[in-house]
Scaffold this motif. Structure first.
Motif, PDB file in Angstrom:
ATOM      1  N   THR A  24      -4.239  11.271   6.709  1.00  0.00           N
ATOM      2  CA  THR A  24      -2.797  11.218   6.423  1.00  0.00           C
ATOM      3  C   THR A  24      -2.108   9.997   7.017  1.00  0.00           C
ATOM      4  OG1 THR A  24      -2.244  12.573   8.350  1.00  0.00           O
ATOM      5  CG2 THR A  24      -2.607  13.734   6.285  1.00  0.00           C
ATOM      6  N   ASN A  57       0.831  -1.207   0.000  1.00  0.00           N
ATOM      7  CA  ASN A  57       0.000   0.000   0.000  1.00  0.00           C
ATOM      8  C   ASN A  57       0.862   1.253   0.000  1.00  0.00           C
ATOM      9  OD1 ASN A  57      -2.164  -1.650   0.097  1.00  0.00           O
ATOM     10  ND2 ASN A  57      -2.759  -1.185   2.194  1.00  0.00           N
ATOM     11  N   CYS A  58       1.860   1.264   0.879  1.00  0.00           N
ATOM     12  CA  CYS A  58       2.703   2.450   0.978  1.00  0.00           C
ATOM     13  C   CYS A  58       3.920   2.367   0.061  1.00  0.00           C
ATOM     14  CB  CYS A  58       3.182   2.642   2.416  1.00  0.00           C
ATOM     15  SG  CYS A  58       1.840   3.031   3.554  1.00  0.00           S
ATOM     16  N   PRO A 111      -2.906   5.278   0.720  1.00  0.00           N
ATOM     17  CA  PRO A 111      -1.697   5.467  -0.097  1.00  0.00           C
ATOM     18  C   PRO A 111      -1.905   5.042  -1.550  1.00  0.00           C
ATOM     19  CG  PRO A 111      -1.131   4.457   2.002  1.00  0.00           C
ATOM     20  CD  PRO A 111      -2.625   4.463   1.920  1.00  0.00           C
ATOM     21  N   ILE A 112      -2.674   3.969  -1.766  1.00  0.00           N
ATOM     22  CA  ILE A 112      -2.915   3.516  -3.146  1.00  0.00           C
ATOM     23  C   ILE A 112      -3.767   4.547  -3.875  1.00  0.00           C
ATOM     24  CG2 ILE A 112      -3.606   1.540  -4.544  1.00  0.00           C
ATOM     25  CD1 ILE A 112      -3.868  -0.059  -1.971  1.00  0.00           C
ATOM     26  N   TYR A 125       1.725  16.846   4.303  1.00  0.00           N
ATOM     27  CA  TYR A 125       1.363  15.665   3.522  1.00  0.00           C
ATOM     28  C   TYR A 125       1.337  15.997   2.031  1.00  0.00           C
ATOM     29  CZ  TYR A 125      -1.342  11.694   1.792  1.00  0.00           C
ATOM     30  OH  TYR A 125      -1.756  10.605   1.081  1.00  0.00           O
ATOM     31  N   GLN A 159      -4.153   7.807  -3.224  1.00  0.00           N
ATOM     32  CA  GLN A 159      -3.477   9.077  -3.487  1.00  0.00           C
ATOM     33  C   GLN A 159      -2.359   8.897  -4.515  1.00  0.00           C
ATOM     34  OE1 GLN A 159      -5.831  10.626  -2.497  1.00  0.00           O
ATOM     35  NE2 GLN A 159      -5.379  11.907  -0.732  1.00  0.00           N
ATOM     36  N   ARG A 160      -1.753   7.707  -4.551  1.00  0.00           N
ATOM     37  CA  ARG A 160      -0.753   7.399  -5.580  1.00  0.00           C
ATOM     38  C   ARG A 160      -1.414   7.476  -6.962  1.00  0.00           C
ATOM     39  NH1 ARG A 160       3.534   4.013  -4.659  1.00  0.00           N
ATOM     40  NH2 ARG A 160       2.472   3.094  -2.889  1.00  0.00           N
ATOM     41  N   LYS A 173       4.807  16.478   0.648  1.00  0.00           N
ATOM     42  CA  LYS A 173       5.541  15.218   0.540  1.00  0.00           C
ATOM     43  C   LYS A 173       4.989  14.340  -0.582  1.00  0.00           C
ATOM     44  CE  LYS A 173       7.224  14.846   5.286  1.00  0.00           C
ATOM     45  NZ  LYS A 173       7.077  14.097   6.548  1.00  0.00           N
ATOM     46  N   LEU A 174       3.685  14.445  -0.802  1.00  0.00           N
ATOM     47  CA  LEU A 174       3.081  13.668  -1.883  1.00  0.00           C
ATOM     48  C   LEU A 174       3.567  14.174  -3.241  1.00  0.00           C
ATOM     49  CD1 LEU A 174       0.938  11.460  -2.535  1.00  0.00           C
ATOM     50  CD2 LEU A 174      -0.771  13.275  -2.600  1.00  0.00           C
ATOM     51  N   LEU A 228       6.509   6.464  -2.348  1.00  0.00           N
ATOM     52  CA  LEU A 228       5.586   7.494  -2.837  1.00  0.00           C
ATOM     53  C   LEU A 228       6.084   8.858  -2.396  1.00  0.00           C
ATOM     54  CD1 LEU A 228       2.959   8.370  -4.225  1.00  0.00           C
ATOM     55  CD2 LEU A 228       1.743   7.877  -2.105  1.00  0.00           C
ATOM     56  N   GLY A 229       6.543   9.633  -3.361  1.00  0.00           N
ATOM     57  CA  GLY A 229       7.019  10.989  -3.088  1.00  0.00           C
ATOM     58  C   GLY A 229       7.995  11.010  -1.925  1.00  0.00           C
ATOM     59  N   ALA A 230       7.793  11.981  -1.036  1.00  0.00           N
ATOM     60  CA  ALA A 230       8.624  12.057   0.161  1.00  0.00           C
ATOM     61  C   ALA A 230       7.873  11.491   1.362  1.00  0.00           C
ATOM     62  CB  ALA A 230       9.039  13.502   0.425  1.00  0.00           C
ATOM     63  N   LEU A 231       6.756  10.798   1.078  1.00  0.00           N
ATOM     64  CA  LEU A 231       5.952  10.216   2.159  1.00  0.00           C
ATOM     65  C   LEU A 231       6.500   8.860   2.588  1.00  0.00           C
ATOM     66  CD1 LEU A 231       2.325  10.936   0.871  1.00  0.00           C
ATOM     67  CD2 LEU A 231       3.327  11.838   2.980  1.00  0.00           C
ATOM     68  N   TYR A 232       6.685   7.980   1.602  1.00  0.00           N
ATOM     69  CA  TYR A 232       7.115   6.611   1.905  1.00  0.00           C
ATOM     70  C   TYR A 232       8.371   6.288   1.104  1.00  0.00           C
ATOM     71  CZ  TYR A 232       2.123   6.984   2.840  1.00  0.00           C
ATOM     72  OH  TYR A 232       0.899   7.435   3.245  1.00  0.00           O
ATOM     73  N   CYS A 278      -3.342   7.051   7.339  1.00  0.00           N
ATOM     74  CA  CYS A 278      -4.043   5.845   6.878  1.00  0.00           C
ATOM     75  C   CYS A 278      -3.060   4.832   6.292  1.00  0.00           C
ATOM     76  CB  CYS A 278      -5.060   6.258   5.821  1.00  0.00           C
ATOM     77  SG  CYS A 278      -5.761   4.934   4.853  1.00  0.00           S
ATOM     78  N   PRO A 279      -2.976   3.645   6.892  1.00  0.00           N
ATOM     79  CA  PRO A 279      -2.016   2.665   6.402  1.00  0.00           C
ATOM     80  C   PRO A 279      -2.596   1.723   5.344  1.00  0.00           C
ATOM     81  CG  PRO A 279      -2.953   1.934   8.475  1.00  0.00           C
ATOM     82  CD  PRO A 279      -3.710   3.172   8.087  1.00  0.00           C
ATOM     83  N   SER A 280      -3.892   1.787   5.109  1.00  0.00           N
ATOM     84  CA  SER A 280      -4.521   0.777   4.251  1.00  0.00           C
ATOM     85  C   SER A 280      -4.711   1.261   2.819  1.00  0.00           C
ATOM     86  CB  SER A 280      -5.838   0.308   4.871  1.00  0.00           C
ATOM     87  OG  SER A 280      -6.685   1.423   5.137  1.00  0.00           O
ATOM     88  N   ILE A 281      -5.892   1.758   2.471  1.00  0.00           N
ATOM     89  CA  ILE A 281      -6.167   2.037   1.059  1.00  0.00           C
ATOM     90  C   ILE A 281      -5.722   3.423   0.586  1.00  0.00           C
ATOM     91  CG2 ILE A 281      -8.073   0.405   0.848  1.00  0.00           C
ATOM     92  CD1 ILE A 281     -10.006   2.722   1.241  1.00  0.00           C
TER      93      ILE A 281
END
Lengths: 146, 215
Positions: B85, A48-49, B92-93, B131, B95-96, B134-135, A57-61, B87-90
């Protein structure tokens, strides 16, 4: 009698060959098995991350493609996965300062699967992580006050 | 001879049918949500009109601590979603995937993006700002907003997104990962699973269709 001698010799040679082969092959087979198991766990716990290609992902992960980071921190990676990670780090020449959640539910063998998968995918060549290596690594960080 | 005429007739009919379905580029997206018939009097006659579901007016705090209103989106099409921000589950997918669409339309004033945080306790404007940076969001085309619990969860209902505080869910919030395509009149024209690449492709196509219809 002479013919039997050849047969025995051939048999002995074959056995020796197979024995050597299996010793060499065992780690390769385990690595393949761990990688396959690790992929499933990676998909459910990490992807996911960190992304399907370990791209982050970017500077997040942070990405998981920085082989030298993985190599330098090889004995800490198990702790990162199990206990999470926070504070500034530098991966692939980029600064990260987020928080990776802990996954206390993961067992040493599962962490070994995940590390073997990450360590041998995304262009990494870290080789095989055994359950023992993970247990050893976890002991180190669980001893230092956390 | 008659048989040949019959076959030719069938073929003709089939051709007409196929070209009819082709739609010749004037595709129209549906308007999602509930609709109500409303009777009004026009020139002394009673006329029945349809009132479509619409996103209500809102005022929310964005990543620059500025109170933005729904008017900001009056002249553009926008894509809305709900996330938080940590959120570890859906998320990140989602927003990616949304970042890819954002990068495609960066600088295009016809398209905007609106991400609502469900974590009204933790996701302050400062957290949302960090956030967004960084995104990789570098302009105000993509707004990250927070509000009171009632505001955000009420809006989630309007966008037809399931959202609920749930201590058993990863990160503490249970929600669906939909992207909502909203037109200039605040009508929802499409809903897409933001975690599914194929659905995001659909969104891309529908976004283009909507932009063409606005020309």
């Amino acid at each position: 009698m002479r013919r039997n001698g050849y047969v025995y010799l051939a048999f002995a040679a074959l056995s020796l060959y197979l024995l050597l082969q299996s010793c060499q092959g065992e780690e390769a087979i385990r690595k393949a098995q761990y990688t396959a198991n690790g992929q499933k766990l990676y998909t459910s716990h990490c992807q996911n991350c960190h992304g399907a290609k370990g791209e982050g992902l970017g500077a997040l992960y942070p990405p998981l493609t920085d082989s030298s980071y993985l190599h330098e921190h090889r004995d800490q990676l198990a702790c990162f996965i199990k206990h999470g990670l926070s504070g500034p780090i530098e991966v692939g020449g980029k600064a990260f300062d987020g928080e990776m959640p802990a996954m206390p539910q993961l067992t040493p063998i599962e962490i070994a699967y995940i590390l073997t998968y990450i360590g041998n995918t995304f262009g990494n060549t870290e080789g095989f992580y055994s359950q023992e290596e993970v247990q050893q690594a976890l002991k180190m960080c669980e001893n230092t006050a956390r | 001879m008659q048989k040949i005429h019959f076959i030719a007739g069938i073929c003709g009919l089939l051709m007409a049918f196929i070209s009819g379905c082709g739609g010749s580029g004037t595709e129209k997206l549906p308007i999602l949500g509930s609709r109500e018939p409303v009777e009004k009097e026009v020139d002394g006659k009673i006329v029945t009109d349809t009132v479509y579901h619409q996103i209500p007016d809102f005022q929310l705090l964005n990543q620059d601590s500025v109170r933005i209103s729904s008017q900001l989106f009056d002249n553009s099409v926008y894509i809305a979603d709900f996330f938080f921000t940590s959120c570890p589950s859906i998320c990140p997918i989602m927003q990616r995937n949304l970042l890819e669409v954002y990068n495609e339309y960066k600088g295009d004033p016809r398209v905007k993006f609106l991400s609502h945080s469900l974590d009204f306790k933790h996701d302050s404007p400062a957290v949302l700002r960090a956030y967004a940076q960084k995104l990789g969001v570098t302009n105000d085309q993509w707004q990250f907003v927070t509000g009171t619990k009632a505001e955000i969860y009420g809006l989630a209902d309007s966008y037809m997104v399931y959202a609920k505080e749930d201590s058993n869910a990863p990160g503490g919030f249970d929600h669906s990962g939909y992207f909502l395509l909203v037109d200039k009149d605040k009508h929802i024209r499409g809903a897409y699973d933001g975690t599914d690449k194929a659905q995001v492709e659909l969104l891309r196509g529908d976004l283009e269709t909507l932009l063409k219809a606005n020309e």
